[in-house]
Design a protein around this motif. Structure first.
Motif, PDB file in Angstrom:
ATOM      1  N   MET A 212       0.828  -1.199   0.000  1.00  0.00           N
ATOM      2  CA  MET A 212       0.000   0.000   0.000  1.00  0.00           C
ATOM      3  C   MET A 212       0.866   1.254   0.000  1.00  0.00           C
ATOM      4  SD  MET A 212      -3.152  -0.960   2.587  1.00  0.00           S
ATOM      5  CE  MET A 212      -2.146  -0.804   4.060  1.00  0.00           C
ATOM      6  N   GLU A 213       0.351   2.305  -0.614  1.00  0.00           N
ATOM      7  CA  GLU A 213       1.074   3.574  -0.655  1.00  0.00           C
ATOM      8  C   GLU A 213       0.991   4.276   0.690  1.00  0.00           C
ATOM      9  OE1 GLU A 213       0.899   7.984  -2.796  1.00  0.00           O
ATOM     10  OE2 GLU A 213      -0.658   6.484  -3.219  1.00  0.00           O
ATOM     11  N   TYR A 214       2.120   4.675   1.230  1.00  0.00           N
ATOM     12  CA  TYR A 214       2.162   5.424   2.482  1.00  0.00           C
ATOM     13  C   TYR A 214       2.232   6.903   2.129  1.00  0.00           C
ATOM     14  CZ  TYR A 214       3.372   6.600   7.296  1.00  0.00           C
ATOM     15  OH  TYR A 214       3.365   7.111   8.575  1.00  0.00           O
ATOM     16  N   LYS A 215       1.098   7.584   2.226  1.00  0.00           N
ATOM     17  CA  LYS A 215       0.979   8.952   1.745  1.00  0.00           C
ATOM     18  C   LYS A 215       1.794   9.972   2.543  1.00  0.00           C
ATOM     19  CE  LYS A 215      -3.578   8.375  -0.374  1.00  0.00           C
ATOM     20  NZ  LYS A 215      -4.984   8.860  -0.415  1.00  0.00           N
ATOM     21  N   LEU A 216       2.166   9.604   3.755  1.00  0.00           N
ATOM     22  CA  LEU A 216       2.909  10.547   4.597  1.00  0.00           C
ATOM     23  C   LEU A 216       4.411  10.281   4.576  1.00  0.00           C
ATOM     24  CD1 LEU A 216       0.556  10.709   7.721  1.00  0.00           C
ATOM     25  CD2 LEU A 216       0.505  12.097   5.647  1.00  0.00           C
ATOM     26  N   ALA A 217       4.883   9.615   3.534  1.00  0.00           N
ATOM     27  CA  ALA A 217       6.295   9.224   3.457  1.00  0.00           C
ATOM     28  C   ALA A 217       7.245  10.414   3.574  1.00  0.00           C
ATOM     29  CB  ALA A 217       6.553   8.478   2.150  1.00  0.00           C
ATOM     30  N   ALA A 218       6.811  11.582   3.115  1.00  0.00           N
ATOM     31  CA  ALA A 218       7.685  12.756   3.138  1.00  0.00           C
ATOM     32  C   ALA A 218       7.565  13.567   4.429  1.00  0.00           C
ATOM     33  CB  ALA A 218       7.373  13.657   1.946  1.00  0.00           C
ATOM     34  N   VAL A 219       6.681  13.150   5.327  1.00  0.00           N
ATOM     35  CA  VAL A 219       6.437  13.908   6.558  1.00  0.00           C
ATOM     36  C   VAL A 219       7.407  13.475   7.656  1.00  0.00           C
ATOM     37  CG1 VAL A 219       4.754  14.444   8.363  1.00  0.00           C
ATOM     38  CG2 VAL A 219       4.005  14.209   5.989  1.00  0.00           C
ATOM     39  N   GLU A 220       8.060  14.455   8.259  1.00  0.00           N
ATOM     40  CA  GLU A 220       8.974  14.194   9.366  1.00  0.00           C
ATOM     41  C   GLU A 220       8.222  14.344  10.698  1.00  0.00           C
ATOM     42  OE1 GLU A 220      12.172  13.334   9.240  1.00  0.00           O
ATOM     43  OE2 GLU A 220      12.319  13.396   7.043  1.00  0.00           O
ATOM     44  N   PRO A 221       8.630  13.651  11.745  1.00  0.00           N
ATOM     45  CA  PRO A 221       8.006  13.833  13.065  1.00  0.00           C
ATOM     46  C   PRO A 221       8.129  15.282  13.533  1.00  0.00           C
ATOM     47  CG  PRO A 221       9.349  11.853  13.037  1.00  0.00           C
ATOM     48  CD  PRO A 221       9.634  12.574  11.754  1.00  0.00           C
ATOM     49  N   PRO A 222       7.216  15.767  14.354  1.00  0.00           N
ATOM     50  CA  PRO A 222       7.285  17.150  14.831  1.00  0.00           C
ATOM     51  C   PRO A 222       8.490  17.356  15.750  1.00  0.00           C
ATOM     52  CG  PRO A 222       5.597  15.936  16.020  1.00  0.00           C
ATOM     53  CD  PRO A 222       6.057  15.048  14.904  1.00  0.00           C
ATOM     54  N   THR A 223       8.996  18.565  15.785  1.00  0.00           N
ATOM     55  CA  THR A 223      10.144  18.883  16.636  1.00  0.00           C
ATOM     56  C   THR A 223       9.692  18.990  18.100  1.00  0.00           C
ATOM     57  OG1 THR A 223       9.826  21.265  16.433  1.00  0.00           O
ATOM     58  CG2 THR A 223      11.222  20.181  14.766  1.00  0.00           C
ATOM     59  N   GLU A 224      10.640  18.874  19.005  1.00  0.00           N
ATOM     60  CA  GLU A 224      10.328  19.041  20.424  1.00  0.00           C
ATOM     61  C   GLU A 224       9.806  20.445  20.692  1.00  0.00           C
ATOM     62  OE1 GLU A 224      13.462  17.965  23.067  1.00  0.00           O
ATOM     63  OE2 GLU A 224      13.680  15.939  22.239  1.00  0.00           O
ATOM     64  N   LYS A 225      10.350  21.417  19.989  1.00  0.00           N
ATOM     65  CA  LYS A 225       9.908  22.801  20.148  1.00  0.00           C
ATOM     66  C   LYS A 225       8.443  22.958  19.768  1.00  0.00           C
ATOM     67  CE  LYS A 225      10.890  27.529  18.595  1.00  0.00           C
ATOM     68  NZ  LYS A 225      11.714  28.390  17.708  1.00  0.00           N
ATOM     69  N   LYS A 226       8.057  22.324  18.644  1.00  0.00           N
ATOM     70  CA  LYS A 226       6.666  22.405  18.197  1.00  0.00           C
ATOM     71  C   LYS A 226       5.739  21.725  19.184  1.00  0.00           C
ATOM     72  CE  LYS A 226       3.455  23.470  15.208  1.00  0.00           C
ATOM     73  NZ  LYS A 226       3.139  24.866  14.844  1.00  0.00           N
ATOM     74  N   MET A 227       6.123  20.570  19.696  1.00  0.00           N
ATOM     75  CA  MET A 227       5.294  19.861  20.665  1.00  0.00           C
ATOM     76  C   MET A 227       5.122  20.691  21.932  1.00  0.00           C
ATOM     77  SD  MET A 227       4.214  17.136  19.198  1.00  0.00           S
ATOM     78  CE  MET A 227       3.428  16.437  20.660  1.00  0.00           C
ATOM     79  N   ALA A 228       6.194  21.336  22.360  1.00  0.00           N
ATOM     80  CA  ALA A 228       6.130  22.173  23.558  1.00  0.00           C
ATOM     81  C   ALA A 228       5.190  23.353  23.340  1.00  0.00           C
ATOM     82  CB  ALA A 228       7.517  22.666  23.922  1.00  0.00           C
TER      83      ALA A 228
END
Length: 242
Positions: A212-228
């Motif tokens: 199956m195609e993984y549509k989020l292949a180009a997406v990186e996990p959010p940074t710690e700064k963004k989560m904070a």
């Protein structure tokens, strides 16, 4: 004795409710989340057929560890409400053993059906993917209306619950939308806390293995700064955040 289909179990779970938990991952899910890390749970009958009695026998073996930690049993998925009778029977048996009970759900269920589970539930983990219905439809394939209806049921029935949301960069990390989400949750009396979970790519290989195609292949996990930054939104609205 009820029978149902499960994907797997985890005997020492620590992220699906309080304490150490015996987690049952049921098979079958009506959502098609683009970031799902277990797409092999989607089709109901591709799981292992088991009885509720056999699961209770397993949990009895580790019951002392679970009880000392303040844990219990969590029924997750997939989507456990797809096998309502199986889930209900397992909850009844768990409560008969004096266990703390949790269901982890997307909320994509009719409130009248979910209400049958409430007498045997101590806590609900509710996955609200996003408050934006259009984004929700694109991300999961379904509307979020049933999920929001379930929030109202939990409030009406005075049922304690936690809300969870996966933070996907570019999709569910908009600061303005998060403030709207906080305003929505601020008045909820039986919401105990919210957990913002950073998107990860751990399920990517499963999609590939299933062809199956993984549509989020180009997406990186959010940074710690963004989560904070996003966590701070809820703190500002005096909402308990994990």
């Amino acid at each position: 004795m009820a029978e149902g289909y499960i994907h797997s179990t985890e005997s020492m779970g620590t992220v699906d409710g309080p304490g150490i938990r015996f987690v049952v991952f049921t098979q079958g899910c009506p959502l098609r989340c683009q970031y799902c890390h277990n797409p092999d749970t989607w089709k109901l009958k591709e799981g292992k057929k088991v009885t509720t009695e056999s699961l209770i026998k397993k949990i009895k073996k580790i019951k002392p560890y679970i009880e000392r930690s303040g844990g219990g049993i969590t029924i997750s998925g997939g989507e456990p409400t797809m096998q309502l009778d199986f889930t209900l029977d397992l909850l009844k048996k768990a409560k008969a053993e004096g266990l703390h009970t949790v269901v982890d759900t997307s909320g994509f269920v009719d409130p009248a059906k979910f209400k049958k589970l409430l007498p045997y539930l101590d806590l609900v983990l509710l996955d609200i993917k996003t408050m934006d219905d259009l984004v929700h439809r694109d991300l999961t394939g379904v509307s979020n209306q049933k999920t929001l209806n379930l929030v109202e049921l939990l409030e009406e029935e005075k049922q304690p619950y936690w809300v969870r949301q996966v933070i996907v960069p570019g999709i569910t990390d908009d600061l303005g939308k998060m403030k709207e989400f906080a305003v929505y949750l601020q008045q909820k009396k039986y919401l105990e806390k919210i957990e913002l979970l950073p998107y990860h790519e751990l399920g990517k290989h499963k999609w590939e293995n299933l062809g199956m195609e993984y549509k989020l292949a180009a997406v990186e996990p959010p940074t710690e700064k963004k989560m904070a930054e996003l966590n701070a939104v809820f703190k500002n609205y005096k909402i308990n955040i994990a």
